[in-house]
Design an enzyme around this catalytic site. Structure first.
Site, PDB file in Angstrom:
ATOM      1  N   HIS A 176       8.822   3.398   8.927  1.00 42.53           N
ATOM      2  CA  HIS A 176       8.573   2.523  10.103  1.00 42.53           C
ATOM      3  C   HIS A 176       7.227   2.962  10.762  1.00 42.53           C
ATOM      4  CE1 HIS A 176       9.405  -0.201  13.319  1.00 42.53           C
ATOM      5  NE2 HIS A 176       9.006   0.767  14.191  1.00 42.53           N
ATOM      6  N   ARG A 231      23.278 -16.923   2.437  1.00 39.86           N
ATOM      7  CA  ARG A 231      22.894 -15.442   2.603  1.00 39.86           C
ATOM      8  C   ARG A 231      23.896 -14.523   1.735  1.00 39.86           C
ATOM      9  NH1 ARG A 231      17.960 -14.668   4.566  1.00 39.86           N
ATOM     10  NH2 ARG A 231      17.987 -12.197   5.030  1.00 39.86           N
ATOM     11  N   ALA A 274      -0.774   8.603   8.158  1.00 38.63           N
ATOM     12  CA  ALA A 274       0.568   9.038   8.468  1.00 38.63           C
ATOM     13  C   ALA A 274       1.465   8.470   7.311  1.00 38.63           C
ATOM     14  CB  ALA A 274       1.347   8.702   9.842  1.00 38.63           C
ATOM     15  N   GLU A 275       1.662   6.962   7.092  1.00 40.40           N
ATOM     16  CA  GLU A 275       2.461   6.613   6.371  1.00 40.40           C
ATOM     17  C   GLU A 275       2.475   6.796   4.648  1.00 40.40           C
ATOM     18  OE1 GLU A 275       3.421   2.280   6.666  1.00 40.40           O
ATOM     19  OE2 GLU A 275       2.350   2.370   8.492  1.00 40.40           O
ATOM     20  N   THR A 282       0.815  -1.153  -0.055  1.00 41.57           N
ATOM     21  CA  THR A 282       0.009   0.154  -0.187  1.00 41.57           C
ATOM     22  C   THR A 282       0.809   1.305  -0.032  1.00 41.57           C
ATOM     23  OG1 THR A 282      -0.248   0.206   2.242  1.00 41.57           O
ATOM     24  CG2 THR A 282      -1.850  -1.368   1.148  1.00 41.57           C
ATOM     25  N   ASN A 319      13.488   4.405   4.652  1.00 39.49           N
ATOM     26  CA  ASN A 319      12.802   3.547   5.318  1.00 39.49           C
ATOM     27  C   ASN A 319      11.597   4.089   5.820  1.00 39.49           C
ATOM     28  OD1 ASN A 319      11.880   0.611   5.875  1.00 39.49           O
ATOM     29  ND2 ASN A 319      12.440   1.366   8.132  1.00 39.49           N
TER      30      ASN A 319
HETATM   31  C1  GAR Z   1       3.868  -0.737   6.663  1.00 39.68           C
HETATM   32  O1  GAR Z   1       3.138  -0.463   7.714  1.00 39.68           O
HETATM   33  C2  GAR Z   1       5.165  -0.163   7.047  1.00 39.68           C
HETATM   34  O2  GAR Z   1       5.264   0.805   7.625  1.00 39.68           O
HETATM   35  C3  GAR Z   1       5.747  -1.511   7.574  1.00 39.68           C
HETATM   36  O3  GAR Z   1       5.179  -2.667   7.131  1.00 39.68           O
HETATM   37  C4  GAR Z   1       3.982  -2.245   6.321  1.00 39.68           C
HETATM   38  C5  GAR Z   1       4.062  -2.412   5.291  1.00 39.68           C
HETATM   39  O4  GAR Z   1       2.774  -2.348   4.433  1.00 39.68           O
HETATM   40  N1  GAR Z   1       7.296  -1.569   7.867  1.00 39.68           N
HETATM   41  C6  GAR Z   1       7.826  -1.998   8.873  1.00 39.68           C
HETATM   42  O5  GAR Z   1       7.262  -2.466   9.758  1.00 39.68           O
HETATM   43  C7  GAR Z   1       9.403  -2.126   8.931  1.00 39.68           C
HETATM   44  N2  GAR Z   1       9.971  -2.176  10.072  1.00 39.68           N
HETATM   45  P1  GAR Z   1       2.569  -2.331   2.720  1.00 39.68           P
HETATM   46  O6  GAR Z   1       3.173  -3.396   1.942  1.00 39.68           O
HETATM   47  O7  GAR Z   1       0.986  -2.264   2.510  1.00 39.68           O
HETATM   48  O8  GAR Z   1       3.274  -0.987   2.302  1.00 39.68           O
END
Ligand code: GAR
Length: 200
Positions: A110, A66, A180-181, A13, A108
């Site tokens: 978070h 890895r 927010a994100e 998303t 990134n």
């Molecule tokens: C998001 O909430 C992002 O902030 C989190 O994973 C989700 C991905 O959602 N990231 C973390 O937790 C990183 N430490 P999305 O695939 O729908 O964007």
């Protein structure tokens, strides 16, 4: 032109928010040149394809060691020479060689207000479970540069989101994404494209 590569693991998303803003010409002089997923079944790869962006899967499962995975991951980045690498829900630890080569060019998102609920073990829904467990009344999201630590790099943007009475982890996750994100991740890319953030 800022060439942006986006790394994803799941639903994508945040990737969608970036693709939508790019399409609406709200990201500035930016091109999304590639999406890398560590998971072949990630819906994020479908989102990339629908937007006409090349998507590749580089999964640790496809490599004997890895080290071999790290080499393949670095190569998948190097092939498109990005100016910026965006971790948009990428749940794989970034190899040190990538951090060194792309220092101050990896960001990134978070899903908390760093330094709360971050670091090893805090990802996805676990972050929101921990926030509710602690009983915080405000949480949010953070965009930061990636360094050798986990969620320790310089912070670019943060936005706060209120916790509501009766929230489940999923309720809170969705509100943090919506409020927010999906706003601050594209905004950080735009700020970098516009030269408003010092890349070191
Ligand atoms: C998001 O909430 C992002 O902030 C989190 O994973 C989700 C991905 O959602 N990231 C973390 O937790 C990183 N430490 P999305 O695939 O729908 O964007």
């Amino acid at each position: 032109m800022l060439k942006v590569l986006v790394c994803v693991s799941g639903g994508g998303t945040n990737l969608q928010a970036i693709l939508d803003k790019a399409k609406a010409k709200e990201l500035g002089d930016v091109e999304i040149v590639r999406v890398i997923s560590n998971n072949a079944n990630a819906y994020a790869l479908t989102r990339a394809a629908e937007a006409g962006v090349s998507g590749v899967c580089v999964s640790p499962k496809d490599y004997a060691t890895r080290d071999e995975f790290h080499k393949a991951f670095l190569q998948a980045i190097d092939e498109v020479s990005p100016d910026l690498v965006v971790l948009a829900g990428f749940l794989v630890v970034i190899p040190e060689e990538v951090i060194i080569k792309y220092r101050n060019r990896i960001i990134n998102i978070h899903p908390s207000l760093i330094p709360s609920f971050c670091g090893t073990g805090y990802y996805g829904l676990k972050v929101h479970e921990a926030a509710l467990e602690r009983g915080v009344k405000v949480t949010g999201a953070t965009v930061h540069f990636v360094d050798e630590g986990t969620d320790t790099g310089p912070i670019i943007l943060q936005k706060a989101v209120y916790v509501k009475e009766g929230d489940t982890p999923k309720d809170l996750q969705l509100r943090v994404m919506e409020e927010a994100e999906w706003e601050i991740l594209p905004k950080a890319i735009r700020m970098i494209a516009d030269g408003e953030v010092k890349l070191g």
